[in-house]
Design an enzyme around this catalytic site. Structure first.
Site, PDB file in Angstrom:
ATOM      1  N   SER A 276       0.846  -1.189   0.000  1.00 51.68           N
ATOM      2  CA  SER A 276       0.000   0.000   0.000  1.00 51.68           C
ATOM      3  C   SER A 276       0.879   1.235   0.000  1.00 51.68           C
ATOM      4  O   SER A 276       1.928   1.261   0.651  1.00 51.68           O
ATOM      5  CB  SER A 276      -0.905   0.019   1.240  1.00 51.68           C
ATOM      6  OG  SER A 276      -1.615   1.235   1.323  1.00 51.68           O
ATOM      7  N   MET A 326       7.546   7.074   0.751  1.00 51.75           N
ATOM      8  CA  MET A 326       6.289   7.545   0.168  1.00 51.75           C
ATOM      9  C   MET A 326       6.596   8.669  -0.814  1.00 51.75           C
ATOM     10  O   MET A 326       6.927   9.782  -0.423  1.00 51.75           O
ATOM     11  CB  MET A 326       5.324   8.033   1.254  1.00 51.75           C
ATOM     12  CG  MET A 326       3.936   8.357   0.743  1.00 51.75           C
ATOM     13  SD  MET A 326       2.810   8.753   2.104  1.00 51.75           S
ATOM     14  CE  MET A 326       1.284   9.028   1.180  1.00 51.75           C
ATOM     15  N   CYS A 332       7.615   7.568  -9.203  1.00 54.37           N
ATOM     16  CA  CYS A 332       6.498   7.901  -8.316  1.00 54.37           C
ATOM     17  C   CYS A 332       6.265   9.409  -8.303  1.00 54.37           C
ATOM     18  O   CYS A 332       7.212  10.190  -8.200  1.00 54.37           O
ATOM     19  CB  CYS A 332       6.806   7.407  -6.901  1.00 54.37           C
ATOM     20  SG  CYS A 332       5.407   7.526  -5.779  1.00 54.37           S
ATOM     21  N   GLY A 414       5.787   2.757 -12.773  1.00 60.87           N
ATOM     22  CA  GLY A 414       5.327   2.773 -11.396  1.00 60.87           C
ATOM     23  C   GLY A 414       4.001   2.051 -11.276  1.00 60.87           C
ATOM     24  O   GLY A 414       3.189   2.057 -12.205  1.00 60.87           O
ATOM     25  N   ARG A 430      -3.752  -0.715  -4.442  1.00 63.17           N
ATOM     26  CA  ARG A 430      -2.586  -0.228  -3.701  1.00 63.17           C
ATOM     27  C   ARG A 430      -2.729   1.250  -3.385  1.00 63.17           C
ATOM     28  O   ARG A 430      -2.208   1.746  -2.386  1.00 63.17           O
ATOM     29  CB  ARG A 430      -1.316  -0.468  -4.526  1.00 63.17           C
ATOM     30  CG  ARG A 430      -0.029  -0.132  -3.797  1.00 63.17           C
ATOM     31  CD  ARG A 430       1.191  -0.380  -4.661  1.00 63.17           C
ATOM     32  NE  ARG A 430       2.407  -0.370  -3.871  1.00 63.17           N
ATOM     33  CZ  ARG A 430       3.079   0.724  -3.543  1.00 63.17           C
ATOM     34  NH1 ARG A 430       2.644   1.903  -3.962  1.00 63.17           N
ATOM     35  NH2 ARG A 430       4.175   0.642  -2.808  1.00 63.17           N
TER      36      ARG A 430
END
Length: 515
Positions: A276, A326, A332, A414, A430
């Site tokens: 996730s 993150m 990303c 990604g 996700r």
């Protein structure tokens, strides 16, 4: 002389550099390029450095490297190569549960040196099909079976010597006309050991492939002479108690992922990653508790998180390791699109410093572009690093090579890209977007230049980490982290001009070869 001579002794050494606490206590969000580690004292060689690291509470690796669960990075070939070189591969879940479980099964059943899923053609295929296979996979030694599939009767072999001097007008010839036929081949029976197969190849001095056939003369595996050379010994290989290669797999946090989990456990998976982009959710907490209740011995890697507060909830739920990062990956765009995330170096330090109090290892996931970044992540408290772009476009990565502007490339995307989301709903889950009518992309799709085989690339990374530890003055990664937490290990922030100075500069042109 008198202007700068203060004392004849050298017992006084000024305090220099910043501790990790000082470096990350100022409130700035730092990336790996924003600081350097100051060197220490060397009294050992680089090859003496021990890179043993904890992946989870119960799984230990001999090298601190993990391949990312992305559909352009990790399937069976990558997971096998990672395990053989001392790390572990995490199988992506942007696929059916059955496909993913079968990929895990391939890893667990892998016998070193034996290729059980090679490219196979039939006698009816054409010469051009061999050239296409060579362009895609980089080789042209191909077994020929009656129906072009494994498990069918062996008919012959095609090698480069069969096709190298054919004219273009001969590319439509059927392989049956030019292949080396079955009666002229040296084969080995199913059940042969790697040592015995090696001896057969050495005695025969014929060809580069050794087909393995069962009692019905059906092809069950092949051994390549080149693989025998590189597979002779893998002293760092990651193995379980049954001497099988270690393998991990990613799952989601929804109800239907429980079925996927059951199949993975049946296949022998050693650890599951709850995949996730933002792991601090009731869905993930409930899934951790469910897994720990049903499969007590299965190791659960939770995440992703970037703060201690996020980490607390997952540790309390029973996580065996945490995945940190993150929005820091090269493909990303979470930070850009959602304004949420954290610079990776800060995230790794903050979460690691908290999680170590509970014996929970941290995996630094994202932002790893060089071997220096790996060393920095490990020096900030991470036990292992997860790599996506760094391993993309290797021979073992999924996908086919293609050429653009004369450069050999492989696709890399990604899991938050629209490209990946369109392939399978698991990628949407996700990012909590499977029910959205409008998808918000959190990743991009691109291409990466061919890096060659993992079996050459990973040893380069291992050597780089060992040399970094040597410069630091630590004989193990455990010692590096102990030095960091005690304040003995010192850091220094870098200005933009310092970063320019630390890179290649002042040259008209240059070639950058890393290994």
């Amino acid at each position: 002389m008198a202007d700068y001579l203060i004392s004849g002794g050298t017992s006084y050494v000024p305090d220099d550099g910043l501790t990790a606490q000082q470096l990350f206590g100022a409130g700035d969000g730092l990336t790996y390029n924003d600081f350097l580690i100051l060197p220490g004292y060397i009294d050992f060689t680089a090859d003496q450095v021990d890179l043993t690291s904890a992946l989870t509470k119960k799984i230990t690796l001999k090298t601190p490297m993990v391949s990312s669960p992305m559909d352009t990075v990790t399937e069976a070939s990558m997971a096998i190569a990672m395990a053989l070189t001392g790390g572990i591969g995490i199988m992506h879940h942007n696929c059916t549960p059955e496909f993913q479980a079968n990929e895990v099964r391939k890893v667990k059943k892998y016998e070193q040196g034996f290729i059980t899923d090679p490219v196979v053609l039939s006698p009816k295929h054409r010469v051009r099909d061999v050239f296409e296979a060579k362009a895609r996979h980089g080789f042209c030694g191909i077994p020929i079976t009656e129906n072009g599939k494994m498990g069918s009767k062996l008919a012959g072999i095609i090698s480069s010597r069969d096709i190298d001097f054919l004219k273009s007008e001969e590319h439509d010839l059927a392989l049956s006309e030019i292949m080396t036929r079955r009666e002229d081949l040296v084969v080995a029976p199913a059940g042969v050991t790697l040592k015995e197969a090696n001896e057969i190849l050495q005695r025969s001095k014929k060809g580069k492939l050794l087909p393995i056939v069962n009692g019905n003369d059906e092809l069950v595996a092949i051994i390549a002479r080149t693989d025998l050379k590189k597979n002779r010994d893998y002293p760092l290989a990651s193995k379980d108690a049954k001497k099988q290669l270690l393998c991990g797999a990613a799952i989601g946090t929804h109800e239907d992922d429980k079925y996927r989990l059951d199949l993975l456990v049946q296949a022998g998976v050693d650890a599951v990653v709850l995949d996730s982009s933002q792991g601090n959710s009731i869905f993930q907490i409930n899934m951790i508790k469910f897994i720990k209740e049903k499969y007590q011995d299965l190791q659960v890697i939770a995440g992703n998180v970037v703060t201690a507060a996020q980490a607390k909830n997952l540790i309390d739920a029973g996580a065996d390791a945490l995945r940190v990062g993150m929005g820091s990956g090269s493909i990303c765009i979470t930070q850009e699109v959602l304004a949420c995330g954290r610079p990776q170096a800060t995230a790794v330090y903050k979460v690691s410093e908290y999680a170590r109090r509970f014996g929970v290892p941290v995996i630094a996931d994202g932002g790893i572009q060089t071997v220096g970044h790996i060393a920095k992540a490990l020096a900030l408290g991470a036990s292992t690093v997860m790599m996506g772009s760094l391993l993309a476009a290797t021979t073992e990565a999924p996908g086919e090579y293609f050429f653009s502007d004369g450069i050999r490339l492989k696709k890399y995307r990604g899991m938050g890209s629209l490209d990946a989301m369109d392939k399978n709903v698991s990628s949407q889950k996700r990012y909590f977007s499977e029910a959205d009518k409008i998808k918000v992309a959190q990743g991009v799709s691109g291409a990466v230049q061919d890096k060659g085989s993992i079996h050459k690339f990973i040893p380069y990374l291992i050597a780089g980490i060992q040399h970094s530890c040597q410069d630091i003055g630590a004989k193990s990664l455990t010692q590096v982290r102990a030095m960091m937490y005690s304040g003995e290990l010192k850091f220094e922030k870098r200005t933009m001009s310092a970063q320019v100075e630390g890179g290649v500069h002042g040259l008209h042109s240059y070639e950058k070869r890393l290994f």
